[in-house]
Scaffold this motif. Structure first.
Motif, PDB file in Angstrom:
ATOM      1  N   ASN A  91       0.851  -1.174   0.000  1.00 40.90           N
ATOM      2  CA  ASN A  91       0.000   0.000   0.000  1.00 40.90           C
ATOM      3  C   ASN A  91       0.890   1.228   0.000  1.00 40.90           C
ATOM      4  OD1 ASN A  91       0.726   0.724   2.626  1.00 40.90           O
ATOM      5  ND2 ASN A  91      -0.830  -0.631   3.495  1.00 40.90           N
ATOM      6  N   GLU A  92       0.279   2.393  -0.075  1.00 41.18           N
ATOM      7  CA  GLU A  92       1.084   3.593  -0.275  1.00 41.18           C
ATOM      8  C   GLU A  92       2.036   3.846   0.892  1.00 41.18           C
ATOM      9  OE1 GLU A  92      -1.946   7.101   0.599  1.00 41.18           O
ATOM     10  OE2 GLU A  92      -2.724   5.560  -0.740  1.00 41.18           O
ATOM     11  N   LYS A  93       1.631   3.389   2.074  1.00 42.57           N
ATOM     12  CA  LYS A  93       2.465   3.664   3.246  1.00 42.57           C
ATOM     13  C   LYS A  93       3.827   2.991   3.144  1.00 42.57           C
ATOM     14  CE  LYS A  93      -0.737   5.058   6.766  1.00 42.57           C
ATOM     15  NZ  LYS A  93      -2.088   4.575   6.427  1.00 42.57           N
ATOM     16  N   ASN A  94       3.858   1.792   2.584  1.00 43.59           N
ATOM     17  CA  ASN A  94       5.173   1.162   2.541  1.00 43.59           C
ATOM     18  C   ASN A  94       5.893   1.311   1.209  1.00 43.59           C
ATOM     19  OD1 ASN A  94       3.751  -0.782   1.174  1.00 43.59           O
ATOM     20  ND2 ASN A  94       3.640  -2.171   2.925  1.00 43.59           N
ATOM     21  N   VAL A  95       5.455   2.236   0.386  1.00 48.32           N
ATOM     22  CA  VAL A  95       6.289   2.639  -0.750  1.00 48.32           C
ATOM     23  C   VAL A  95       7.244   3.722  -0.286  1.00 48.32           C
ATOM     24  CG1 VAL A  95       6.330   3.653  -3.034  1.00 48.32           C
ATOM     25  CG2 VAL A  95       4.543   2.020  -2.447  1.00 48.32           C
ATOM     26  N   PHE A  96       6.659   4.751   0.315  1.00 45.63           N
ATOM     27  CA  PHE A  96       7.439   5.872   0.829  1.00 45.63           C
ATOM     28  C   PHE A  96       8.081   5.436   2.144  1.00 45.63           C
ATOM     29  CE2 PHE A  96       8.643  10.042   1.674  1.00 45.63           C
ATOM     30  CZ  PHE A  96       8.192  10.909   0.698  1.00 45.63           C
ATOM     31  N   GLY A  97       9.378   5.529   2.222  1.00 49.33           N
ATOM     32  CA  GLY A  97      10.050   5.097   3.464  1.00 49.33           C
ATOM     33  C   GLY A  97      10.480   3.650   3.442  1.00 49.33           C
ATOM     34  N   SER A  98      10.302   2.999   2.308  1.00 55.44           N
ATOM     35  CA  SER A  98      10.630   1.587   2.223  1.00 55.44           C
ATOM     36  C   SER A  98      12.018   1.384   1.592  1.00 55.44           C
ATOM     37  CB  SER A  98       9.556   0.923   1.362  1.00 55.44           C
ATOM     38  OG  SER A  98       9.711  -0.436   1.388  1.00 55.44           O
ATOM     39  N   PRO A  99      12.805   0.438   2.118  1.00 52.63           N
ATOM     40  CA  PRO A  99      14.168   0.236   1.594  1.00 52.63           C
ATOM     41  C   PRO A  99      14.163  -0.552   0.284  1.00 52.63           C
ATOM     42  CG  PRO A  99      13.774  -1.310   3.362  1.00 52.63           C
ATOM     43  CD  PRO A  99      12.515  -0.480   3.248  1.00 52.63           C
ATOM     44  N   LEU A 100      13.555   0.000  -0.739  1.00 49.47           N
ATOM     45  CA  LEU A 100      13.434  -0.731  -2.005  1.00 49.47           C
ATOM     46  C   LEU A 100      14.750  -0.713  -2.763  1.00 49.47           C
ATOM     47  CD1 LEU A 100       9.975   0.723  -3.083  1.00 49.47           C
ATOM     48  CD2 LEU A 100      10.447  -1.560  -2.187  1.00 49.47           C
ATOM     49  N   PRO A 101      15.044  -1.809  -3.467  1.00 52.81           N
ATOM     50  CA  PRO A 101      16.237  -1.777  -4.322  1.00 52.81           C
ATOM     51  C   PRO A 101      16.037  -0.800  -5.476  1.00 52.81           C
ATOM     52  CG  PRO A 101      15.055  -3.851  -4.588  1.00 52.81           C
ATOM     53  CD  PRO A 101      14.352  -3.092  -3.511  1.00 52.81           C
ATOM     54  N   ARG A 102      17.139  -0.301  -5.982  1.00 57.81           N
ATOM     55  CA  ARG A 102      17.056   0.689  -7.061  1.00 57.81           C
ATOM     56  C   ARG A 102      16.388   0.126  -8.304  1.00 57.81           C
ATOM     57  NH1 ARG A 102      21.777   4.666  -6.233  1.00 57.81           N
ATOM     58  NH2 ARG A 102      22.431   3.915  -4.210  1.00 57.81           N
ATOM     59  N   ILE A 103      15.572   0.940  -8.929  1.00 61.06           N
ATOM     60  CA  ILE A 103      14.903   0.459 -10.142  1.00 61.06           C
ATOM     61  C   ILE A 103      15.875   0.384 -11.321  1.00 61.06           C
ATOM     62  CG2 ILE A 103      12.615   1.236  -9.392  1.00 61.06           C
ATOM     63  CD1 ILE A 103      12.860   3.601 -11.302  1.00 61.06           C
ATOM     64  N   ASP A 104      16.957   1.120 -11.242  1.00 59.79           N
ATOM     65  CA  ASP A 104      17.963   1.039 -12.300  1.00 59.79           C
ATOM     66  C   ASP A 104      19.040  -0.001 -11.978  1.00 59.79           C
ATOM     67  OD1 ASP A 104      18.476   2.802 -10.169  1.00 59.79           O
ATOM     68  OD2 ASP A 104      20.023   3.889 -11.274  1.00 59.79           O
ATOM     69  N   GLY A 105      18.862  -0.702 -10.859  1.00 54.57           N
ATOM     70  CA  GLY A 105      19.864  -1.681 -10.420  1.00 54.57           C
ATOM     71  C   GLY A 105      20.155  -2.774 -11.433  1.00 54.57           C
ATOM     72  N   PRO A 106      19.132  -3.470 -11.924  1.00 56.81           N
ATOM     73  CA  PRO A 106      19.419  -4.563 -12.869  1.00 56.81           C
ATOM     74  C   PRO A 106      20.199  -4.098 -14.102  1.00 56.81           C
ATOM     75  CG  PRO A 106      17.196  -4.765 -12.024  1.00 56.81           C
ATOM     76  CD  PRO A 106      17.716  -3.443 -11.515  1.00 56.81           C
ATOM     77  N   LEU A 107      19.968  -2.861 -14.558  1.00 60.76           N
ATOM     78  CA  LEU A 107      20.744  -2.362 -15.699  1.00 60.76           C
ATOM     79  C   LEU A 107      22.198  -2.119 -15.293  1.00 60.76           C
ATOM     80  CD1 LEU A 107      18.303   0.221 -17.337  1.00 60.76           C
ATOM     81  CD2 LEU A 107      18.795  -2.118 -18.074  1.00 60.76           C
ATOM     82  N   LYS A 108      22.376  -1.591 -14.106  1.00 61.98           N
ATOM     83  CA  LYS A 108      23.742  -1.273 -13.683  1.00 61.98           C
ATOM     84  C   LYS A 108      24.567  -2.533 -13.431  1.00 61.98           C
ATOM     85  CE  LYS A 108      23.172   3.367 -11.778  1.00 61.98           C
ATOM     86  NZ  LYS A 108      22.953   4.186 -10.577  1.00 61.98           N
ATOM     87  N   VAL A 109      23.988  -3.522 -12.772  1.00 63.79           N
ATOM     88  CA  VAL A 109      24.792  -4.703 -12.424  1.00 63.79           C
ATOM     89  C   VAL A 109      25.036  -5.618 -13.616  1.00 63.79           C
ATOM     90  CG1 VAL A 109      24.025  -4.660 -10.015  1.00 63.79           C
ATOM     91  CG2 VAL A 109      22.843  -6.145 -11.665  1.00 63.79           C
ATOM     92  N   THR A 110      24.297  -5.417 -14.692  1.00 66.72           N
ATOM     93  CA  THR A 110      24.514  -6.252 -15.874  1.00 66.72           C
ATOM     94  C   THR A 110      25.287  -5.506 -16.960  1.00 66.72           C
ATOM     95  OG1 THR A 110      22.357  -5.579 -16.740  1.00 66.72           O
ATOM     96  CG2 THR A 110      22.452  -7.650 -15.502  1.00 66.72           C
ATOM     97  N   GLY A 111      25.711  -4.290 -16.661  1.00 67.00           N
ATOM     98  CA  GLY A 111      26.494  -3.533 -17.636  1.00 67.00           C
ATOM     99  C   GLY A 111      25.671  -3.013 -18.798  1.00 67.00           C
ATOM    100  N   THR A 112      24.370  -2.967 -18.640  1.00 64.02           N
ATOM    101  CA  THR A 112      23.521  -2.508 -19.754  1.00 64.02           C
ATOM    102  C   THR A 112      23.088  -1.052 -19.611  1.00 64.02           C
ATOM    103  OG1 THR A 112      21.831  -3.841 -18.647  1.00 64.02           O
ATOM    104  CG2 THR A 112      22.628  -4.641 -20.725  1.00 64.02           C
ATOM    105  N   ALA A 113      23.425  -0.421 -18.509  1.00 60.62           N
ATOM    106  CA  ALA A 113      23.141   1.014 -18.382  1.00 60.62           C
ATOM    107  C   ALA A 113      24.219   1.774 -19.148  1.00 60.62           C
ATOM    108  CB  ALA A 113      23.157   1.427 -16.904  1.00 60.62           C
ATOM    109  N   PRO A 114      23.845   2.556 -20.160  1.00 57.86           N
ATOM    110  CA  PRO A 114      24.873   3.228 -20.958  1.00 57.86           C
ATOM    111  C   PRO A 114      25.333   4.553 -20.362  1.00 57.86           C
ATOM    112  CG  PRO A 114      22.712   3.531 -21.953  1.00 57.86           C
ATOM    113  CD  PRO A 114      22.490   2.749 -20.684  1.00 57.86           C
ATOM    114  N   TYR A 115      26.639   4.748 -20.323  1.00 58.51           N
ATOM    115  CA  TYR A 115      27.237   6.000 -19.856  1.00 58.51           C
ATOM    116  C   TYR A 115      27.687   6.819 -21.077  1.00 58.51           C
ATOM    117  CZ  TYR A 115      26.900   3.719 -15.342  1.00 58.51           C
ATOM    118  OH  TYR A 115      26.410   3.091 -14.219  1.00 58.51           O
TER     119      TYR A 115
END
Lengths: 750, 174, 338
Positions: free
Chosen positions: A3-27
């Motif tokens: 619910n909305e309460k546990n989106v804000f303040g929640s220790p969620l992993p980064r949404i760009d994480g899978p791109l970064k750890v697989t080398g697919t995020a372009p710099y």
């Protein structure tokens, strides 16, 4: 489902994480185009003077080389200072690469080789030969400070030393306990892991898509338009992923100018990427000399604070930081005099580096406060608590919040501060001298003007867009969280588009203001969506939301409902469908509240506790424990927030113990211009770090209650380490970094 | 050898197996593996250039299973080898356990050193020399992270190690 | 980087022929130093002879208990090899104190011996350096010289040898096997590297055309009493400011045999066998070790920034010998110095 309460303040992993750890995020330097050309710059090897002659013939003849640019053949670019002044420009004349034969600093780019391959550009550059008419270098701050001056044009009004109050001299003279000490800090280099680079992709119609390593796509965009006389629509700048910057990417760098210049001139796509050596010539945290005169009464109450700082700047710009004003607002003191001057050096213009000014100022202030506590004979934490102040004495403003007392308390408890014995050298453990040190940190919590667009689709998908940058800060993720929170969705429904100059206006990513500013803009956009939906819903027949106000509403399960009774509501798909809309957009905008600013000011605070263990004979230092307690308002994502603080602490440890540009003052050249001899902390240097976010309610710092975290983690760390080393060894180190040799020479019995 | 002569010599033929795919290439000898990977022909830019001198570890790849700095290897010297880059370990939809652990533990910030960290961590797990926290820290010290994610990187690696131990114990029990 | 011709040698004969044919040819093995220096435009070979295929990749355990390490065996392989670990743990420890796992995987045994100094001025072609460009002067004298030599320097060069592995090899009195146009020869480790004197451009005593084929370890293993202690500016992935390879044979508290070599202090791994011999027969106590340290550092001279290395080396020598005497060698992942 969340619910909305546990989106804000929640220790969620980064949404760009899978791109970064697989080398697919372009710099920036990772965009390709058939026929792309590659650039490599060539650098001056004297610190001052003129180019007498430059011979590029061998480089030009190198197989694959297309063109070599120098000041002799550089295409005409804008010449006015105004055109070259970017969003965060400084008083003075901005650097213009290849403008003329003048050398302003060692490492200044004086030629650019463009070739068909990276290797040809790199290797041809080695063949350029230059004769210089060199002048004497001036790089030693301890020498150049003799010619210091008050900067004639302030960088910002807030950076001017605050007016003196009381009578600092008389109070100092009358006080029973006093410290008068000088602190010297060598220059530091940002060294983000990604090399500065720019890929310019030229389309058939001549428009340019510029992938630039920058902390502000719109800043780069506007500078390029100004310098090259291009229309805004002819250039788009993208910085979707930024491999660290720490302030070095606030101002556009010369590789951007080079890449665009060559692309326009040669009508090809061009990439220019720097070498690591060049990264040392870009900008730096300036070498600084600070004098602190502080005094207290027998109860440890501060009677007088005087703080004078002299910082290095370049020949061509007056870089300035707020180094000294912290000393007038961190503790209660009625007798304060602060002053700040610059000294010209033949170095590139310094630039903001993580907590610019504060990281430096607190190094001196918090060392001196510790020295004073020992002079008085009082626990250093107790002395700090005793001088707690609840308002900003510099500006006579109220604080939007200040839970620094909680930082002291919770930090001390976690660290076990009460088990500390006061006497230096008294906590020996076998071969280790153990020292515990503490320091306070403060950073300003500001809001910069920001805009964002939010779009909600009938199936609950959301897109958020803004020009904002994520330089490792977690911006992608927290903007998604804020949108999800406000529109009653899970984070996986949100797509975030940032790092693009064509998106809604955002200031450069810096100063710890992005979360508060762009986050609040996203929230404002969400509110606009709710308002639009409500007005559409209220026009529908038999609407259960007739008479409802937007404050009463929530979105749950893709329905716009009354918050107190979610049975009453309408499906968003139905609201949009009945109005023949496929989505609804909200355009959020925030600006600093000028009215509020007349009464309130906002800061983040920290208390950092450090344990060092030092080999009693050899002086090898190990930082075995750090507790960083932070008061920064609301925390949107404890996971990414913690990482911000970890990063600040680690960089602070580097500042304390390792990092310095070693300059040969005979030539004005940085000699350790590489990552083997400029020592940023390695993995083995870093033990576990405990981060505490104390509760802090703040409804004024920003509309979303957030204060920002990028800087506060580093503030105070250097002093806490120095204080811990003093506690371990009994020797006060006032010259940073405190390298192993200095520690060894200061060991008891030496 | 003068420059023109050097450039006039025939390029060297090299066969590399990269992430399971064989590439027959003709290249100049002064091209490093890192620049070859990141260059226009292969566009495998997941392998990062952070210093180009073996001082940061961002360019770490696995050659025949061993982690090395690709910036210091001339590609022509690697004829017949198997190269695994970050792209060969997993994809965003099908991540390697180490990649998953990095996401879970926020073991990165800007993400630029991350592919090198992940490759290095995968090798560390295979090498089997680093078990304790201290050993992990030491054996990962060839990968600098300027964002300061070290403690989270160690957490991520330890997490995968613990999982492997559990799997190993389960398999032993069966 | 300057362009060069490239040949792959399949046999030692190929490699020697290629070297003989071109006086500026250089051998390429792991590349961790040579490629680095070529990118900085410090090394400019016209021809590269790739020797990675030569059959020099074995670690042989010889019947007399000695070990022959092929020149192309990687540093990591040596460090983790069971026989080397058992017989010459000092060598393994020194290797693990150096560089990073990635570099140790690529770097070879022969290459480690041939790595060049980390002197800032050597690495920067815009500055004078007699090692890089004989006759151009020494930038480090009077310049930034925190990492420079305190022993055996000359007015022409104050550079240090950067290797950790070689410090242990010096202490273990290894033999370097080389093969060249004039046949095979063994070079005692102490004769392999040289002091800078008037020719700092020469790091070692090899002749052009020669190839290191192996490093041989024989005799006393010092497996019981040894330690490699390295002091540096950060706790890993940094070159030594001072390092000490200490090895002792102790009987009834008396020194029977001893070896001590220093890294980070001279143009070569510093060993003084005369001093070692003088202290044989003395009690293995801190007093003895301190006297030995004084003896070893008697001629030490600072250059300004590196003056601290003299007291640092003195303390490190004593500490490493104490560790060795106690049979508690420094563990390289343990940053506490026990």
């Amino acid at each position: 489902m969340l619910n909305e309460k546990n989106v804000f303040g929640s220790p969620l992993p980064r949404i760009d994480g899978p791109l970064k750890v697989t080398g697919t995020a372009p710099y920036a330097a990772e965009y390709h185009d058939p026929g792309m050309l590659f650039g490599h710059a060539f650098y001056a090897t004297v610190a001052s003077g003129r180019i007498a002659s430059i011979d590029t013939s061998k480089a030009e003849a190198y197989p694959g080389v297309v063109k070599v640019y120098t000041h002799k053949n550089r295409p005409a670019l804008a010449s006015s200072d105004d055109a070259w002044k970017d969003e965060v420009a400084l008083p003075g004349h901005p650097f213009r690469p290849l403008e003329n034969d003048r050398i302003l600093y060692d490492g200044q780019p004086i030629a650019l080789v463009i070739a068909e391959t990276f290797e040809a550009a790199r290797d041809a550059a080695d063949l350029i030969r230059v004769d210089y008419a060199a002048d004497a270098p001036h790089t030693d701050i301890e020498v150049e400070q003799a010619k210091s001056y008050v900067p004639p044009e302030p960088r910002k009004e807030d950076f001017l030393p605050t007016d003196p109050r009381g009578d600092a001299e008389a109070a100092y003279d009358a006080a029973p306990f006093k410290i008068d000490a000088e602190y010297v800090q060598e220059g530091e280099h940002h060294n983000p892991m990604e090399l500065f680079g720019t890929s310019v992709i030229r389309s058939e119609d001549g428009t340019l898509t510029v992938y630039d390593k920058t902390q502000g796509s719109q800043n780069s965009h506007d500078l390029v338009c100004g310098v090259f006389g291009l229309k805004p629509e002819q250039v788009r700048v993208v910085n979707a992923y930024v491999g660290g910057a720490f302030g070095s990417g606030l101002r556009p760098k010369h590789q951007l100018i080079f890449a665009v210049m060559a692309s326009l001139d040669l009508k090809r796509s061009v990439r220019v990427e720097m070498s690591r050596r060049e990264m040392f010539y870009l900008t730096w945290r300036p070498a600084t000399v600070q004098r602190m005169q502080v005094a207290a009464d027998a109860d440890g109450r501060l009677m007088s604070v005087r703080h004078h700082a002299v910082q290095a700047t370049s020949l061509y710009e007056d870089y300035q930081e707020n180094v000294v004003n912290w000393s007038g607002l961190t503790y209660k003191c009625d007798n304060v005099r602060l002053s700040y001057e610059l000294a010209k050096t033949t170095m590139s213009t310094p630039g903001d580096m993580r907590a610019p000014g504060a990281a430096t100022g607190f190094l001196a202030l918090e060392s001196a406060i510790d020295e004073l506590a020992y002079e008085v004979g009082m626990d250093p934490l107790e002395l700090r608590g005793k001088n707690f102040v609840t308002y900003d004495q510099n500006d006579d403003l109220q604080l939007t919040s200040k839970a620094l007392d909680l930082c002291y308390r919770e930090g001390a408890e976690r660290f076990g501060w009460d088990k500390r014995s006061h006497e230096p050298g008294s906590m020996r453990d076998g071969q280790d001298l153990v020292g515990w040190g503490v320091a306070t940190g403060v950073w300003e919590a500001t809001l910069s003007p920001a805009e964002a667009k939010v779009r909600l689709f009938p199936d609950g998908k959301i897109t958020v867009s803004a020009a904002a940058s994520d330089i490792g800060t977690g911006t992608y993720t927290i903007l998604a969280q804020i949108a999800a929170q406000n529109l009653g969705q899970t984070i996986d429904r949100v797509s975030v588009l940032i790092g693009d100059s064509s998106l809604p206006k955002t200031a450069v990513e810096g100063g710890s203001w992005t979360a508060a500013s762009s986050g609040s803009a996203v929230q404002a956009g969400c509110l606009e969506i709710k308002k639009t939906l409500l007005s559409l819903a209220q026009k529908m027949d038999n609407s259960p939301l007739k008479g409802a106000a937007v404050e009463d509403l929530a979105i749950r399960d893709n329905r716009l409902v009354l918050d107190r009774n979610d049975q009453l509501g309408l499906a968003i798909a139905d609201i949009l469908g009945s109005n023949e809309m496929s989505s609804v957009e909200g355009h959020g905008k925030v600006e600093p509240d000028q009215e509020q600013a007349k009464k309130y000011i906002s800061y983040t605070h920290s208390a950092v506790f450090v344990e060092v263990r030092i080999d009693a004979e050899l002086g090898v230092p190990r930082v075995t424990r750090v507790v960083s307690a932070i008061a920064a308002g609301k925390i949107i994502n404890p996971k990414t927030a913690r990482s911000q603080i970890l990063g600040g602490v680690v960089m602070g440890l580097g500042m304390a113990l390792h990092e310095e540009g070693m300059i040969d003052h005979r030539t004005g050249r940085i000699m350790n211009h590489n990552l083997a001899e400029y020592h940023v902390p390695a993995h083995a240097d870093i033990h576990d770090i405990d981060v505490i976010f104390v509760e802090e309610e703040d409804d004024k710092a920003s509309p979303i209650g957030v204060k920002g975290l990028g800087e506060i983690g580093i503030v105070g760390v250097g002093a806490a380490v120095a204080n811990a080393i003093f506690h371990a060894t009994g020797t006060r180190h006032r010259h940073f970094p405190i390298t192993i040799d200095k520690i060894m020479e200061g060991l008891p019995g030496q | 050898m003068d420059i023109a002569t050097a450039h006039a010599q025939p390029k060297t033929r090299v066969a590399l197996t990269i992430n399971g795919h064989r590439h027959d290439l003709e290249i100049h000898p002064w091209v490093t593996l890192l620049d070859l990977l990141r260059g226009p022909s292969l566009q495998l830019s997941g392998t990062k250039k952070g210093c180009d001198h073996g001082q940061c570890g961002a360019c770490t790849v696995l050659i025949d299973g061993e982690r090395i700095n690709s910036c210091l290897k001339l590609a022509v010297t690697l004829d017949g080898t198997n190269v695994t880059t970050i792209e060969g370990l997993g994809t965003p939809d099908d991540m390697h356990p180490v990649q998953k652990a990095f996401v879970e533990h926020d073991a990165y910030q800007c993400g630029y050193c991350t592919p090198g960290q992940v490759c290095s961590a995968v090798a560390l797990l295979r090498e089997g020399h680093g078990r304790s926290r201290e050993e992990i820290r030491e054996m990962m010290s060839g990968n600098l992270c300027r964002c300061g994610a070290y403690t989270n990187i160690a957490d991520a690696i330890q997490d995968v190690m613990d999982q492997e131990v559990k799997v190993g114990m389960r398999e032993a029990a069966e | 980087m300057r362009p060069f011709s490239y040949t792959r040698a399949e046999t030692l004969g190929d490699a020697m022929a290629a070297l003989a044919a071109n006086p500026t040819a250089r051998l390429l093995a792991g590349g961790t130093n040579l490629i680095d220096l070529m990118k900085y435009d410090v090394e400019r070979p016209a021809a590269i002879v790739d020797i990675n295929r030569l059959p020099l990749k074995e670690i042989e355990e010889l019947p007399d208990g000695s070990i022959r390490i092929g020149a192309l065996v990687s540093n990591a392989t040596v460090a983790h090899h069971p026989a080397v670990t058992e017989r010459y743990p000092l060598l393994c420890s020194a290797i693990l104190a150096g560089a990073s796992p990635q570099l140790r995987n690529a770097a070879t045994t022969g290459g480690n011996l041939l790595q060049r100094t980390r002197c800032y001025y050597f690495y920067d072609p815009s500055t004078p350096c007699n090692k890089r460009e004989p006759g151009s002067g020494c930038g480090a004298i009077g310049g930034v010289n925190r990492i420079h030599a305190i022993l055996g320097a000359s007015e022409h060069c104050i550079a240090t040898h950067p290797s950790d592995m070689c410090v242990a090899l010096a202490a273990l009195a290894a033999i370097v096997e080389v093969e060249g146009p004039d046949g095979r020869r063994d070079i005692p480790f102490s004769d392999f590297h040289r002091l800078p004197d008037d020719h700092p451009e020469r790091d070692n005593t090899m002749r052009h055309g020669e190839i290191i084929t192996a490093v041989r370890l024989e005799g006393n293993h010092f497996a019981g009493h040894h330690s490699y202690l390295k002091l540096r500016d950060r706790l890993s992935y940094a070159f030594a400011l001072v390092s000490v390879a200490a090895a002792l044979d102790v009987k009834n508290g008396m020194i029977v045999d001893m070896r001590i070599a220093l890294g980070g202090v001279a143009h070569k791994p510093w060993r003084d066998s005369l001093a070692e011999a003088e202290f044989a027969g003395q009690p293995a106590t801190e007093e003895t070790f301190a006297a030995l340290a004084d003896r070893l550092l008697a001629g030490a001279e600072g250059q300004g920034d590196n003056d601290f290395k003299i007291p640092m080396a003195r303390k490190a020598i004593v500490r490493a010998l104490k560790q060795a005497a106690a049979g508690t060698p420094q563990v390289q992942s343990d940053k506490q110095i026990r």
